[in-house]
Structures are given as structure tokens and as C-alpha cells.
Design a protein around this motif. Structure first.
Motif, mmCIF file in Angstrom:
data_model
loop_
_atom_site.group_PDB
_atom_site.id
_atom_site.type_symbol
_atom_site.label_atom_id
_atom_site.label_comp_id
_atom_site.label_asym_id
_atom_site.label_seq_id
_atom_site.Cartn_x
_atom_site.Cartn_y
_atom_site.Cartn_z
ATOM 1 N N LYS A 91 43.818 35.349 45.574
ATOM 2 C CA LYS A 91 43.386 33.690 44.579
ATOM 3 C C LYS A 91 42.099 33.897 44.445
ATOM 4 O O LYS A 91 40.926 33.599 43.991
ATOM 5 N N LYS A 92 41.496 33.966 46.419
ATOM 6 C CA LYS A 92 40.700 33.510 46.497
ATOM 7 C C LYS A 92 39.776 35.533 45.628
ATOM 8 O O LYS A 92 38.520 34.733 45.211
ATOM 9 N N ALA A 93 39.962 36.463 45.929
ATOM 10 C CA ALA A 93 38.607 37.447 45.716
ATOM 11 C C ALA A 93 38.897 37.689 43.792
ATOM 12 O O ALA A 93 37.571 37.934 43.865
ATOM 13 N N VAL A 94 39.391 36.478 42.920
ATOM 14 C CA VAL A 94 39.114 36.729 41.911
ATOM 15 C C VAL A 94 38.403 35.570 42.098
ATOM 16 O O VAL A 94 37.350 35.707 40.915
ATOM 17 N N LEU A 95 38.606 34.104 42.146
ATOM 18 C CA LEU A 95 37.534 33.216 42.344
ATOM 19 C C LEU A 95 36.184 33.599 42.684
ATOM 20 O O LEU A 95 35.035 32.768 42.137
ATOM 21 N N ASP A 96 35.796 34.176 43.662
ATOM 22 C CA ASP A 96 34.699 34.737 44.286
ATOM 23 C C ASP A 96 34.313 36.189 43.761
ATOM 24 O O ASP A 96 33.357 36.526 44.009
ATOM 25 N N ARG A 97 34.792 36.719 42.463
ATOM 26 C CA ARG A 97 34.556 37.821 42.154
ATOM 27 C C ARG A 97 34.209 39.313 43.004
ATOM 28 O O ARG A 97 33.703 39.404 43.297
#
Length: 114
Positions: A55-61
């Protein structure tokens, strides 16, 4: 952003690890899902059962981070397209080049791995 690896091997373990993330990105083929994601990215990630790291990787792109967490480049690209990012942009991210440098490498025949 994570540091690029020399290569990524998609094996059964990596495939299982990235299943939720790939499934979520695959859902972007439908306009309604793209709209739902855009309206509330965090909630959409939760609905697909992403791990906190995914989730963090997605939100941080964090494109490389997504790959490290099991995402396939083909699914990552679906998310990148929503951000109006090209495949050349992602190629640059994964190789440490700009999109223009990556495109120039492709035009010149690519890198030699000999």
C-alpha cells in the motif's frame, strides 16, 4: 524510492507475494475502478488486501518498491498510465535513466549485456 536491481525473476514465490497488488492494478482496465481508485487510493488498496508495504509503495508511487514486493511490470504500467507516465519513463526508473535517455538507448539498439 527503492534502488533498482539488476534483474527481477518472476517465480512462484514472487508471483504469490504480488498477487493482491497485481490483481488491484489489473482492475484498472475498467473505468469505474480507475475512478474509484482516484477518489480514494488508500481505501481502494485496502479493498484488495494489499500488505502495508505494498500500500505504501502504491501511494508513494515507488515503482521499484512495487516490483520488489511482487508486482509485475505489466500491472505496474497500468497504474503508471493513470499518472500519465510512459513505458519509457518506467524503463528509465528501472535502469537509473531519464525517460529520454532510456528511449535513446532503445533507439540505439539497447544495452549490450556481453
Amino acid at each position: 524510492m527503492s534502488k533498482a536491481q539488476d534483474n527481477y525473476i518472476l517465480d512462484l514465490t514472487q508471483n504469490r507475494r504480488g498477487y493482491a497488488l497485481n490483481r488491484m492494478c489489473g482492475s484498472f482496465k475498467d473505468a469505474e475502478n480507475r475512478d474509484r481508485f482516484t477518489a480514494d487510493e488508500a481505501t481502494y488498496c485496502d479493498a484488495y488486501g494489499l500488505s502495508p508495504q505494498q500500500k505504501k509503495a502504491v501511494l508513494d508511487r515507488d515503482w521499484i518498491g512495487m516490483s520488489d514486493l511482487g508486482a509485475s511490470i505489466f500491472y505496474i504500467f497500468k497504474l503508471a498510465m493513470m499518472d500519465k507516465k510512459s513505458m519509457q519513463y518506467l524503463g528509465g526508473v528501472f535502469t537509473g535513466m531519464t525517460a529520454d535517455e532510456f528511449a535513446a538507448e532503445l533507439s540505439a539498439g539497447g544495452r549490450s549485456f556481453g
